[in-house]
Design an enzyme around this catalytic site. Structure first.
Site, PDB file in Angstrom:
ATOM      1  N   LYS A 286       0.661  -1.672   0.235  1.00 46.55           N
ATOM      2  CA  LYS A 286       0.038   0.371  -0.062  1.00 46.55           C
ATOM      3  C   LYS A 286       1.012   1.063  -0.124  1.00 46.55           C
ATOM      4  O   LYS A 286       1.727   1.519   1.338  1.00 46.55           O
ATOM      5  CB  LYS A 286      -1.024   0.316   1.078  1.00 46.55           C
ATOM      6  CG  LYS A 286      -2.155   1.360   1.199  1.00 46.55           C
ATOM      7  CD  LYS A 286      -1.896   1.347   2.380  1.00 46.55           C
ATOM      8  CE  LYS A 286      -3.281   2.670   3.021  1.00 46.55           C
ATOM      9  NZ  LYS A 286      -3.727   2.608   4.431  1.00 46.55           N
ATOM     10  N   ASP A 291      -3.388  10.068   2.921  1.00 45.90           N
ATOM     11  CA  ASP A 291      -4.455   9.595   3.399  1.00 45.90           C
ATOM     12  C   ASP A 291      -5.166  10.833   4.008  1.00 45.90           C
ATOM     13  O   ASP A 291      -5.345  10.526   5.498  1.00 45.90           O
ATOM     14  CB  ASP A 291      -4.879   8.052   4.152  1.00 45.90           C
ATOM     15  CG  ASP A 291      -6.044   8.177   4.344  1.00 45.90           C
ATOM     16  OD1 ASP A 291      -6.985   8.676   3.378  1.00 45.90           O
ATOM     17  OD2 ASP A 291      -5.836   7.037   5.167  1.00 45.90           O
ATOM     18  N   LYS A 298     -11.032  12.453   7.988  1.00 49.10           N
ATOM     19  CA  LYS A 298     -10.576  11.649   9.671  1.00 49.10           C
ATOM     20  C   LYS A 298     -10.105  12.236  10.087  1.00 49.10           C
ATOM     21  O   LYS A 298     -10.364  14.290  10.154  1.00 49.10           O
ATOM     22  CB  LYS A 298      -9.021  11.342   9.156  1.00 49.10           C
ATOM     23  CG  LYS A 298      -8.268   9.544   8.558  1.00 49.10           C
ATOM     24  CD  LYS A 298      -7.198   9.836   7.974  1.00 49.10           C
ATOM     25  CE  LYS A 298      -6.765   8.588   7.499  1.00 49.10           C
ATOM     26  NZ  LYS A 298      -7.486   7.810   8.401  1.00 49.10           N
ATOM     27  N   ASP A 309       1.039   6.811   5.584  1.00 48.29           N
ATOM     28  CA  ASP A 309       0.681   5.663   5.097  1.00 48.29           C
ATOM     29  C   ASP A 309       1.035   4.778   4.166  1.00 48.29           C
ATOM     30  O   ASP A 309       0.491   3.994   3.619  1.00 48.29           O
ATOM     31  CB  ASP A 309      -1.098   6.096   4.977  1.00 48.29           C
ATOM     32  CG  ASP A 309      -1.967   5.195   5.135  1.00 48.29           C
ATOM     33  OD1 ASP A 309      -1.743   4.376   6.041  1.00 48.29           O
ATOM     34  OD2 ASP A 309      -3.243   5.529   4.371  1.00 48.29           O
ATOM     35  N   ASP A 368     -12.780   6.368   3.894  1.00 48.99           N
ATOM     36  CA  ASP A 368     -10.848   6.985   4.643  1.00 48.99           C
ATOM     37  C   ASP A 368     -10.444   4.642   3.849  1.00 48.99           C
ATOM     38  O   ASP A 368      -9.183   4.387   4.851  1.00 48.99           O
ATOM     39  CB  ASP A 368     -10.768   6.682   5.391  1.00 48.99           C
ATOM     40  CG  ASP A 368      -9.862   7.179   6.145  1.00 48.99           C
ATOM     41  OD1 ASP A 368      -9.011   6.989   5.794  1.00 48.99           O
ATOM     42  OD2 ASP A 368      -9.925   6.513   7.580  1.00 48.99           O
ATOM     43  N   GLU A 370      -9.208   2.857   1.991  1.00 48.82           N
ATOM     44  CA  GLU A 370      -8.675   2.923   0.886  1.00 48.82           C
ATOM     45  C   GLU A 370      -7.491   1.972   0.195  1.00 48.82           C
ATOM     46  O   GLU A 370      -7.014   1.939  -0.779  1.00 48.82           O
ATOM     47  CB  GLU A 370      -8.450   5.127   0.384  1.00 48.82           C
ATOM     48  CG  GLU A 370      -6.635   5.415   0.705  1.00 48.82           C
ATOM     49  CD  GLU A 370      -6.527   5.323   2.243  1.00 48.82           C
ATOM     50  OE1 GLU A 370      -5.526   4.270   2.793  1.00 48.82           O
ATOM     51  OE2 GLU A 370      -7.927   5.101   3.147  1.00 48.82           O
ATOM     52  N   ARG A 372      -7.271  -0.887   0.528  1.00 50.60           N
ATOM     53  CA  ARG A 372      -7.352  -1.994   0.390  1.00 50.60           C
ATOM     54  C   ARG A 372      -8.082  -1.887  -1.346  1.00 50.60           C
ATOM     55  O   ARG A 372      -7.781  -2.458  -2.242  1.00 50.60           O
ATOM     56  CB  ARG A 372      -8.943  -2.794   1.060  1.00 50.60           C
ATOM     57  CG  ARG A 372     -10.195  -2.542   1.072  1.00 50.60           C
ATOM     58  CD  ARG A 372     -10.424  -2.328   2.138  1.00 50.60           C
ATOM     59  NE  ARG A 372      -9.901  -2.173   3.746  1.00 50.60           N
ATOM     60  CZ  ARG A 372     -10.576  -2.033   5.188  1.00 50.60           C
ATOM     61  NH1 ARG A 372     -11.756  -2.937   4.874  1.00 50.60           N
ATOM     62  NH2 ARG A 372     -10.055  -1.789   5.419  1.00 50.60           N
TER      63      ARG A 372
END
Length: 522
Positions: A286, A291, A298, A309, A368, A370, A372
């Site tokens: 990832k 993010d 968030k 992230d 959020d 994201e 995956r």
């Protein structure tokens, strides 16, 4: 004279929107033009220096034989007795004014566990203790070649620093050499240069990428930074897919995550071939370079940490760098699924449906979740184009894994027992420990969507880490051995550890390097 000024102002106002649309993302002003300070150079010797700083790994209260001259040894023994020092793992005793040394640092390793690993950790902790000590440093104490190479690795990892943005009252860090002393110094140096120096370099790359702010590291610059790190390393090939290429391949899941950002998404593949025609090991990470949560925004507090992230992708690239530069006899493909998740007017919305490269459809209930989504297309692409022997995902995927395992373990999910066992052994060998987590068959039912093939979250709670892993596995064919490492609790350290100063840990570089070398033979 007023009319021309008014006309100019009106013309500027009218032109501004168009001009604004043509300005590249960011200010265009780099926050620094210098690199991080260099660490102490590491060398090897068969002789203990008589001055400077001496670090002595200690099993217990007994000074290792033949480390220093008899007079100095008696003085150290007296100090040990006075302090009641026992050499326990992680303990330290600092002594000054003994012999010709500016400082003697006793670093406890204890008697339990793997000796080389304990020495590595002791050396890393010593490096942090000596970060402002302006003296040459020597590590000595009856070290074998493996122990000496481990000490060098530990010191290299422990002395890591990120200081390129410091400008006020910045002091030049110590640059004096580190000498690791061993009777087998030539063999230890050869082991260091052939294996562990590259491993330290890979960890540093991963830490740098995760520590850099998101205005410096974004999808395009991540690619550039990895290219620069690899340089002209032999047997390495790059493939980079831009948004146009990904759209042509119908990668709606990956492209969709980044559609709210002015930083275009990328899919980076770095392929190292060190084992001929053997099917490769695929490592897919990832790479969310920032993010915000997107439309599912968030909270503001702590959001700065979302610059890291992309640690899964960063750590994978660090592992590939280590394997390639050390000429490991393996074939491996590192994949970074890179996007920035921002809440623009063009961003994905909760309720949107996207389609992956294979044609599978995803209902996005929460923007959020994201990471995956980018992994879905990345997995499908590497499976279709490279036919790997096994596939491992690594991601800062869920807060749920942090709640379950804190910062002691990363979560391991797998459908393949042999692959899971190999990863667990590599984790134990490197000190990057894994804890096996369940993949229950009911999780698949929980993830089914009413209008698409799968949804990206289950609202209302539940086993979030397991559900996230289940989602990712949906995009890996069942014939391919697969595992997922959720590193959300271990990618960043607020207090640091023996071989990682406070901040980005580079967790997983050493684990993946070890696993890639050993898993086929197990």
């Amino acid at each position: 004279m007023r009319r021309p000024l008014i006309a100019l102002a009106l013309a500027t106002a009218i032109a501004s929107p168009a001009l604004g649309q043509n300005v590249s993302a960011g200010s265009g002003i780099a926050p620094a033009t210098v690199a991080n300070s260099a660490g102490r150079p590491i060398g090897f010797s068969g002789t203990v220096p008589a001055s400077g700083v001496l670090v002595i790994p200690m099993r217990d209260a007994s000074l290792p034989a033949n480390t220093v001259d008899p007079v100095t040894a008696r003085a150290i023994d007296t100090a040990i007795a006075a302090a009641k020092y026992e050499g326990k793992q992680g303990s330290m005793l600092s002594l000054r004014g003994i012999g010709g040394y500016a400082r003697i640092l006793l670093a406890g390793t204890g008697n339990e566990g793997d000796r080389a690993s304990n020495i590595r950790d002791a050396a890393g902790k010593a490096a942090q203790e000596l970060k402002e000590e302006a003296q040459p440093v020597a590590l000595a104490g009856s070290l074998t070649q493996n122990e000496a190479a481990a000490a060098a690795l530990g010191f290299a990892l422990g002395q890591y620093r990120f200081d390129r943005y410091k400008t006020v009252d910045k002091k030049a860090p110590p640059s004096q050499s580190v000498t690791v002393v061993s009777a087998d110094s030539a063999a230890a140096e050869a082991l260091w240069k052939s294996r562990y120096a590259a491993l330290a370099e890979g960890v540093a790359l991963a830490r740098d990428l995760a520590t850099e702010p998101a205005n410096v590291i974004y999808p395009e610059s991540f690619v550039d930074r990895v290219r620069a790190a690899m340089g002209t390393t032999a047997n390495v090939k790059f493939e980079v897919l831009d948004e146009a290429a990904m759209r042509k391949l119908d990668m709606g899941s990956l492209v969709g995550v980044g559609q709210g950002s002015r930083r275009p998404s990328r899919l980076l593949l770095v392929e190292y071939n060190g084992a001929g025609a053997q099917a490769p090991l695929a490592l897919v990470g990832k790479g969310i370079t920032f993010d915000s949560g997107g439309i599912s925004l968030k909270p503001g507090a702590g959001m700065w940490a979302m610059k890291a992230d992309m640690s899964g992708a960063a750590n994978i690239m660090g592992a590939v760098l280590s394997l390639a530069k050390s000429k490991a006899p393996v074939n491996v493909i590192g994949v970074a699924a890179l996007a920035e998740n921002m809440p623009d007017g063009n961003a994905s919305r909760p309720g949107d449906v996207v389609r992956t490269m294979s044609g599978k459809t995803i209902e996005i209930l929460n923007t959020d979740a994201e990471g995956r989504l980018v992994l879905a297309d990345a997995n499908e692409y590497v499976l279709a184009t490279r036919k790997p022997a096994a596939l491992i995902n690594m991601a800062t995927l869920t807060g749920a894994i942090v709640g379950a395992l804190s910062d002691e373990y990363a979560g391991l999910f797998s459908r393949d027992e042999k692959l899971a066992a190999s990863l667990s052994r590599a984790g134990s060998a490197t000190g990057e420990e894994l804890w096996r987590m369940p993949l229950h068959k009911n999780y698949v039912e929980d993830m089914k969507s009413e209008i698409a093939d799968i949804k990206n979250v289950v609202e209302g709670g539940g086993p979030g880490a397991g559900l996230g892993a289940t989602f990712i596995s949906f995009f890996v064919n069942k014939e391919t051995p697969w595992a997922h490492l959720d590193i959300a609790g271990v990618n960043w350290s607020d207090k640091g550890g023996p071989v990682n100063p406070k901040g980005a840990s580079g967790w997983g570089v050493r684990l993946l390097d070890e696993m890639a070398r050993t898993w086929r033979a197990e």
